[in-house]
Enzyme design. Structure first.
Site, PDB file in Angstrom:
ATOM      1  CD  GLU A  48       6.879 -44.322  53.558  1.00  0.00           C
ATOM      2  OE1 GLU A  48       6.462 -44.708  52.356  1.00  0.00           O
ATOM      3  OE2 GLU A  48       6.198 -43.248  54.163  1.00  0.00           O
ATOM      4  CE  LYS A 128       5.696 -39.535  54.160  1.00  0.00           C
ATOM      5  NZ  LYS A 128       5.029 -40.821  53.978  1.00  0.00           N
ATOM      6  CB  CYS A 194       6.974 -42.054  50.794  1.00  0.00           C
ATOM      7  SG  CYS A 194       5.698 -42.208  49.575  1.00  0.00           S
TER       8      CYS A 194
HETATM    9  N1  CDV Z   1       3.769 -43.324  51.873  1.00  0.00           N
HETATM   10  C1  CDV Z   1       3.457 -42.130  51.156  1.00  0.00           C
HETATM   11  O1  CDV Z   1       3.751 -40.980  51.786  1.00  0.00           O
HETATM   12  N2  CDV Z   1       2.501 -42.424  50.121  1.00  0.00           N
HETATM   13  C2  CDV Z   1       2.031 -40.983  49.560  1.00  0.00           C
HETATM   14  C3  CDV Z   1       0.730 -41.085  49.308  1.00  0.00           C
HETATM   15  C4  CDV Z   1       0.010 -39.896  48.655  1.00  0.00           C
HETATM   16  C5  CDV Z   1       0.178 -42.275  48.368  1.00  0.00           C
HETATM   17  C6  CDV Z   1       3.082 -40.585  48.372  1.00  0.00           C
HETATM   18  O2  CDV Z   1       3.226 -39.463  48.208  1.00  0.00           O
HETATM   19  O3  CDV Z   1       3.363 -41.545  47.677  1.00  0.00           O
END
Ligand code: CDV
Length: 346
Positions: A48, A128, A194
């Site tokens: 990401e 996303k 993510c």
């Molecule tokens: N970049 C992300 O989406 N990070 C999130 C948060 C919660 C740290 C993750 O789900 O890893």
């Protein structure tokens, strides 16, 4: 019929700092691509926001913000990203890469694309959906912020699976009849980014399109109590171990429940000198096993050869959706967003 095998790699990246220069970052990404190529990889997944630091942890002045976004919808030709795509084309390797997208209408999205080397073009895009964190920074001045809701709109392209062309020999093409082609066409892929990996809804929508490989790039903080909660006080080491555990748990569990492979690529290590990101990039099987995983928290290739036929067992037995799903019982999933507890007892 030729075996439907796919050599695939996660390109885990060590930190990219606020001060990192783009040519240096691109050169690291190209080196990773070349290492994956030497292993025979046909497809490489990058993290990401791969081209920059994970900037949503910072409150960025608006006049600087655009330097973290890619402005063109045409990454393969844009000066700041072209060298990576040129190398992928030269090596004949497909890539999927995450970046901050500034759309034509000025809106920002946390996006990833899939680039087909043989076609020489981007054939799929994902934005996303599940943006974590807050719009405003936490009151605690030492908190690790996650300001994605400030900088990005929630993705509006859904969870659209797609077929990746030219990766598998002898793939059944259109016209052979849908039944005969189940699990025999070009690989069915899905992208998520993510935080999306923690939400079963996206996985299931991909599962319902027969997905065979889910690609997920991530930046996950190793220690962020303001974000995750403080019910259990943990040392940074314990918190990071827990974060890696949760990462693998969702990749393995959701791969199993949707009978698909998954590939995840981290941006890892101490970014901007002090913000720890977990590693744990891995490739998991449709039975939920980890096939390969990163050893450290720097630039590293995680590689596996997948036999897509392995998806069939789950799709045709335990998770044969057509025979076993009961949509008449699933109404609340799309009719309700938050939690509604049963009435209190007398
Ligand atoms: N970049 C992300 O989406 N990070 C999130 C948060 C919660 C740290 C993750 O789900 O890893």
């Amino acid at each position: 019929m030729a075996p439907r095998t796919l050599k695939i790699a996660a390109a885990q990246m060590g930190p990219v700092h606020l001060t990192s220069k783009r040519p240096e970052t691109l050169s690291r990404m190209i080196t990773l691509l070349q290492s994956a190529s030497s292993l025979g990889a046909q497809l490489v997944l990058f993290p990401e926001t791969a081209f920059t630091t994970f900037f949503p942890r910072h409150l960025i002045p608006s006049q600087e913000l655009d330097t973290y976004f890619e402005h063109s919808d045409n990454l393969p030709d844009a000066e700041n990203t072209k060298p990576l795509f040129d190398e992928a084309k030269k090596l004949g390797i497909d890539i999927s890469v995450g970046f901050a997208e500034r759309a034509e209408d000025g809106k920002g999205y946390n996006t990833s694309v899939y680039f087909s080397a043989k076609k020489g073009e981007v054939i799929a895009k994902y934005r996303k959906v599940h943006l974590p964190g807050t719009k405003e920074p936490f009151e605690n001045p030492d908190a690790v912020n996650q300001l994605e809701k400030r900088y990005f709109e929630p993705g509006n392209l859904g969870f659209q699976a797609f077929r990746a062309p030219d990766l598998v020999e002898g793939a059944v093409k259109k016209g052979n009849g849908v039944e005969a082609a189940l699990g025999k066409g070009d690989p069915v892929m899905g992208m998520m980014i993510c935080n999306d990996r923690r939400w079963v809804e996206g996985w299931r929508i991909y599962g319902m399109q027969g997905v065979e490989v889910v690609l997920c790039g991530y930046n996950t903080a190793g220690f962020a109590p303001d974000l995750w909660g403080t019910r259990k006080v943990m040392t940074p080491e314990e918190a990071e171990k827990d974060a890696v555990f949760h990462h693998k748990l969702v990749m393995q569990g959701n791969s199993y429940m949707n009978s698909c492979f998954s590939v995840s690529a981290a941006k890892a290590g101490l970014e901007d000198g002090k913000y720890d990101l977990i590693g744990g990039s891995c490739i998991t099987s449709p039975e939920g096993h980890v096939l390969a995983e990163a050893k450290g928290k720097g630039d590293e290739i995680v590689f596996a050869e997948l036999d897509l036929e392995d998806c069939r067992q789950g799709k045709e037995k335990t998770f044969d959706f057509d025979r076993h799903r009961r949509i008449d019982q699933y109404g609340p999933i799309t009719q309700q967003t938050g939690v509604v507890e049963p009435d209190l007892l007398e």
